[in-house]
Design a protein around this motif. Structure first.
Motif, PDB file in Angstrom:
ATOM      1  N   GLY A 168       0.761  -1.219   0.073  1.00 33.77           N
ATOM      2  CA  GLY A 168      -0.115  -0.160  -0.020  1.00 33.77           C
ATOM      3  C   GLY A 168       0.690   1.389  -0.199  1.00 33.77           C
ATOM      4  O   GLY A 168       0.372   2.233   0.518  1.00 33.77           O
ATOM      5  N   GLY A 169       2.011   1.239  -0.528  1.00 33.29           N
ATOM      6  CA  GLY A 169       2.712   2.540  -0.712  1.00 33.29           C
ATOM      7  C   GLY A 169       2.052   3.347  -2.071  1.00 33.29           C
ATOM      8  O   GLY A 169       1.192   2.841  -2.484  1.00 33.29           O
ATOM      9  N   LEU A 170       2.785   4.360  -2.343  1.00 35.46           N
ATOM     10  CA  LEU A 170       2.440   4.948  -3.369  1.00 35.46           C
ATOM     11  C   LEU A 170       2.328   4.335  -4.890  1.00 35.46           C
ATOM     12  O   LEU A 170       1.415   4.349  -5.613  1.00 35.46           O
ATOM     13  N   ALA A 171       3.318   3.152  -5.026  1.00 35.00           N
ATOM     14  CA  ALA A 171       3.250   2.370  -6.160  1.00 35.00           C
ATOM     15  C   ALA A 171       1.732   1.592  -6.124  1.00 35.00           C
ATOM     16  O   ALA A 171       1.017   1.635  -7.167  1.00 35.00           O
ATOM     17  N   GLY A 172       1.587   1.042  -5.180  1.00 35.41           N
ATOM     18  CA  GLY A 172       0.221   0.234  -4.929  1.00 35.41           C
ATOM     19  C   GLY A 172      -0.815   0.898  -4.811  1.00 35.41           C
ATOM     20  O   GLY A 172      -1.932   0.808  -5.797  1.00 35.41           O
ATOM     21  N   LEU A 173      -1.080   2.167  -4.411  1.00 39.23           N
ATOM     22  CA  LEU A 173      -2.200   3.193  -4.557  1.00 39.23           C
ATOM     23  C   LEU A 173      -2.357   3.754  -5.857  1.00 39.23           C
ATOM     24  O   LEU A 173      -3.190   3.763  -6.167  1.00 39.23           O
ATOM     25  N   SER A 174      -1.325   4.100  -6.596  1.00 38.25           N
ATOM     26  CA  SER A 174      -1.418   4.358  -8.036  1.00 38.25           C
ATOM     27  C   SER A 174      -1.894   3.489  -8.630  1.00 38.25           C
ATOM     28  O   SER A 174      -2.858   3.691  -9.562  1.00 38.25           O
ATOM     29  N   ALA A 175      -1.781   2.179  -8.576  1.00 40.20           N
ATOM     30  CA  ALA A 175      -2.200   1.081  -9.473  1.00 40.20           C
ATOM     31  C   ALA A 175      -3.605   0.955  -9.069  1.00 40.20           C
ATOM     32  O   ALA A 175      -4.404   0.857  -9.934  1.00 40.20           O
ATOM     33  N   ALA A 176      -4.072   1.004  -7.709  1.00 44.20           N
ATOM     34  CA  ALA A 176      -5.395   0.808  -7.111  1.00 44.20           C
ATOM     35  C   ALA A 176      -6.215   2.106  -7.822  1.00 44.20           C
ATOM     36  O   ALA A 176      -7.483   1.704  -8.204  1.00 44.20           O
ATOM     37  N   VAL A 177      -5.770   3.203  -7.680  1.00 45.70           N
ATOM     38  CA  VAL A 177      -6.781   4.303  -8.119  1.00 45.70           C
ATOM     39  C   VAL A 177      -6.770   4.297  -9.585  1.00 45.70           C
ATOM     40  O   VAL A 177      -8.020   4.504 -10.198  1.00 45.70           O
ATOM     41  N   GLU A 178      -6.055   3.553 -10.723  1.00 47.21           N
ATOM     42  CA  GLU A 178      -6.115   3.454 -11.840  1.00 47.21           C
ATOM     43  C   GLU A 178      -6.974   2.487 -12.180  1.00 47.21           C
ATOM     44  O   GLU A 178      -7.734   2.386 -13.096  1.00 47.21           O
ATOM     45  N   LEU A 179      -6.968   1.400 -11.612  1.00 53.24           N
ATOM     46  CA  LEU A 179      -7.747   0.133 -11.676  1.00 53.24           C
ATOM     47  C   LEU A 179      -9.267   0.127 -11.404  1.00 53.24           C
ATOM     48  O   LEU A 179     -10.040  -0.389 -11.655  1.00 53.24           O
ATOM     49  N   ALA A 180      -9.488   1.214 -10.246  1.00 57.86           N
ATOM     50  CA  ALA A 180     -10.648   1.046  -9.255  1.00 57.86           C
ATOM     51  C   ALA A 180     -11.884   1.063 -10.478  1.00 57.86           C
ATOM     52  O   ALA A 180     -13.029   0.448 -10.252  1.00 57.86           O
ATOM     53  N   PRO A 181     -11.834   1.997 -11.514  1.00 53.62           N
ATOM     54  CA  PRO A 181     -13.096   2.194 -12.317  1.00 53.62           C
ATOM     55  C   PRO A 181     -13.192   0.893 -13.516  1.00 53.62           C
ATOM     56  O   PRO A 181     -13.955   0.851 -14.132  1.00 53.62           O
ATOM     57  N   GLN A 182     -11.857   0.177 -13.458  1.00 47.30           N
ATOM     58  CA  GLN A 182     -12.225  -1.154 -14.493  1.00 47.30           C
ATOM     59  C   GLN A 182     -11.958  -2.597 -13.853  1.00 47.30           C
ATOM     60  O   GLN A 182     -12.666  -3.417 -14.583  1.00 47.30           O
ATOM     61  N   ALA A 183     -11.802  -2.671 -12.719  1.00 52.28           N
ATOM     62  CA  ALA A 183     -11.892  -4.050 -12.103  1.00 52.28           C
ATOM     63  C   ALA A 183     -12.052  -3.819 -10.630  1.00 52.28           C
ATOM     64  O   ALA A 183     -12.087  -2.750  -9.877  1.00 52.28           O
ATOM     65  N   GLN A 184     -12.390  -5.121  -9.936  1.00 48.38           N
ATOM     66  CA  GLN A 184     -12.456  -5.201  -8.437  1.00 48.38           C
ATOM     67  C   GLN A 184     -11.183  -5.182  -8.166  1.00 48.38           C
ATOM     68  O   GLN A 184     -10.214  -5.987  -8.543  1.00 48.38           O
ATOM     69  N   VAL A 185     -10.984  -4.365  -7.205  1.00 46.26           N
ATOM     70  CA  VAL A 185      -9.592  -4.114  -6.498  1.00 46.26           C
ATOM     71  C   VAL A 185      -9.555  -4.486  -5.035  1.00 46.26           C
ATOM     72  O   VAL A 185     -10.545  -3.951  -4.092  1.00 46.26           O
ATOM     73  N   THR A 186      -8.544  -5.371  -4.562  1.00 48.99           N
ATOM     74  CA  THR A 186      -8.268  -5.573  -3.174  1.00 48.99           C
ATOM     75  C   THR A 186      -6.779  -5.303  -2.966  1.00 48.99           C
ATOM     76  O   THR A 186      -5.934  -5.752  -3.594  1.00 48.99           O
ATOM     77  N   LEU A 187      -6.705  -4.289  -1.946  1.00 50.98           N
ATOM     78  CA  LEU A 187      -5.163  -4.027  -1.464  1.00 50.98           C
ATOM     79  C   LEU A 187      -4.745  -4.520  -0.181  1.00 50.98           C
ATOM     80  O   LEU A 187      -5.667  -4.519   0.748  1.00 50.98           O
ATOM     81  N   TYR A 188      -3.826  -5.067  -0.173  1.00 52.84           N
ATOM     82  CA  TYR A 188      -3.111  -6.028   0.891  1.00 52.84           C
ATOM     83  C   TYR A 188      -1.904  -4.998   1.736  1.00 52.84           C
ATOM     84  O   TYR A 188      -0.667  -5.079   0.749  1.00 52.84           O
ATOM     85  N   GLU A 189      -2.090  -4.448   2.744  1.00 51.99           N
ATOM     86  CA  GLU A 189      -0.932  -3.650   3.150  1.00 51.99           C
ATOM     87  C   GLU A 189      -0.494  -4.395   4.616  1.00 51.99           C
ATOM     88  O   GLU A 189      -1.300  -4.634   5.490  1.00 51.99           O
ATOM     89  N   ALA A 190       0.723  -4.767   4.627  1.00 53.99           N
ATOM     90  CA  ALA A 190       1.282  -5.415   5.817  1.00 53.99           C
ATOM     91  C   ALA A 190       1.193  -4.371   7.142  1.00 53.99           C
ATOM     92  O   ALA A 190       1.028  -4.745   8.154  1.00 53.99           O
TER      93      ALA A 190
END
Length: 429
Positions: free
Chosen positions: A9-31
């Motif tokens: 869930g760093g900025l790389a993961g958040l960037s990918a999640a924000v880009e994908l959210a309108p296109q796919a179901q997203v689950t983000l796992y942060e340690a």
């Protein structure tokens, strides 16, 4: 609907999640308990203020960072002078000056004594051309000239941008930055920083955005193993369960390089790192500065331990790049030494008087803040695509063409999205 599992869930993961959210179901796992990685803020109980775990400056030439902020509705959480000015103070010579770049690509600033680096020789500017043409084996030191343009500008900029000493830092990586910034003129170099903290700009608005698309954010969830068969990830393991992937599901691994190599043993990643130190000083009053420092909200230092001092309400925040060289210094010693530098540089421009002794302060060392930006380490950076068709990599340590920066982290998330076949705004030049 496709389901993309983003690990990290760093900025790389958040960037990918924000880009994908309108296109796919997203689950983000942060340690950890919060997102943001090395670009987050928190409330410090000792200082009784919110501080960033590291100082970051954006330039207007960071298109992916500003697009990300626009998507999550957070561009207005940045502050800056609105023009390409950079105040500096030379601690060795006691000289105060301000770099004032021309708006367009033609560098008229080089012809103005009021705008350029004091004492510079115009021939030194050829260093910029050598850096932009450097091959992937050359170091920054091999491209620089001797003179005030190098000592007062290029050297401190290189160390802060690459977080690596000049003798071993990659000239090609610095050249890529120059191509995107100085070579494009002042409009590409306007400086911006987070107004109320990195989390308030880059993290919290992203989480709110993801909630609107019903994305899931799982904190305290460390992924310990990936299971792969027939060129695909078929499942991965967390501390309490195994998550099985469907035929249309994908994974983005957006974790630090050492964690990625532990999950993918065959993966070659950077394995040498540099630290960054940050010092925060709380004053008993709101900080106001005169002149260019007040307009910019920061000042660059030459000839000392610190590179940048940022002014935030009643806190002065300082960055020390390539901090491995100071590993033998205690935190208290560095806090005192840096305060002496601040007092020298800001004493005459701060409204009111600075404390004679070190005020309430906090010192933070990020021991593995970035990969060492050397030619050898740069070659170890993998791209977003992997040998598993439904697995992509993200992180500022991947091959973005730039060193470890916010822009690189956000770009890497977009590249991971593109590598999985989804729509992405990424453009590599």
């Amino acid at each position: 609907m496709s389901h993309v599992h983003i690990i990290g869930g760093g900025l790389a993961g958040l960037s990918a999640a924000v880009e994908l959210a309108p296109q796919a179901q997203v689950t983000l796992y942060e340690a950890g308990p919060v997102c943001g990685g090395r670009a987050r803020s928190y409330y410090d109980r000792t200082l009784e203020v919110t501080i960033d775990n590291g100082n970051h400056m954006l330039l207007s030439a960071n298109p992916y960072s500003f697009r990300y902020l626009d998507l999550i509705g957070a561009r207005n959480t940045l502050k800056g002078p609105g023009k390409p000015i950079f105040p500096w103070y030379d601690l060795d010579d006691g000289l105060r000056w301000c770099l004032r770049l021309s708006k367009g690509k033609i560098p008229f600033w080089l012809l103005s004594r009021r705008s350029r680096v004091p004492g510079m020789d115009l021939k030194e500017v050829l260093s910029l051309r050598r850096l932009m043409k450097a091959n992937d084996k050359m170091t920054v030191a091999e491209c620089l000239s001797s003179g005030e343009f190098t000592r007062r500008l290029l050297a401190p900029l290189a160390i802060s941008a690459l977080n690596t000493d000049l003798e071993s830092a990659s000239a090609a990586l610095l050249g890529n930055i120059i191509k995107k910034t100085l070579a494009q003129g002042g409009q590409a170099c306007c400086p911006w920083v987070a107004k109320n903290g990195l989390s308030e700009s880059f993290v919290n608005p992203a989480l709110t955005y993801l909630e609107k698309f019903h994305s899931r954010i799982l904190f305290g969830t460390r992924v310990s193993a990936l299971r792969r068969e027939n060129g695909r990830v078929i499942s991965f393991r967390t501390f309490d369960r195994e998550i099985v992937l469907g035929a249309e599901d994908s994974v983005i691994l957006a974790v630090p390089a050492p964690v990625a190599s532990s999950l993918l043993p065959e993966l070659e990643v950077p394995n040498a790192f540099e630290s960054i130190a940050n010092a925060h000083y709380r004053l008993p009053y709101k900080i106001k500065a005169k002149g260019d420092v007040g307009k910019a909200g920061f000042i660059g230092l030459v000839g000392g331990m610190a590179e940048w001092v940022f002014l935030h309400d009643n806190v002065l925040s300082v960055t020390v790049s390539a901090a491995n060289r100071y590993s033998e210094y205690s935190n208290e010693t560095m806090l005192d030494m840096i305060w002496e530098e601040i007092s020298q540089a800001l004493g005459a421009v701060i409204e009111g008087s600075l404390p004679l002794t070190t005020p309430a302060s906090r010192f933070i060392r990020e021991k593995r803040a970035t990969f060492a930006a050397t030619p050898e380490q740069n070659k170890r950076r993998p791209g977003a695509k992997t040998s598993s068709e439904n697995l992509a990599l993200a992180g500022d340590w991947t091959d973005t063409g730039f060193p470890s920066t916010i822009e690189g982290a956000i770009q890497s998330g977009l590249e991971a999205v593109a590598a999985l076949g989804f729509r992405s705004a990424v453009k590599r030049s």
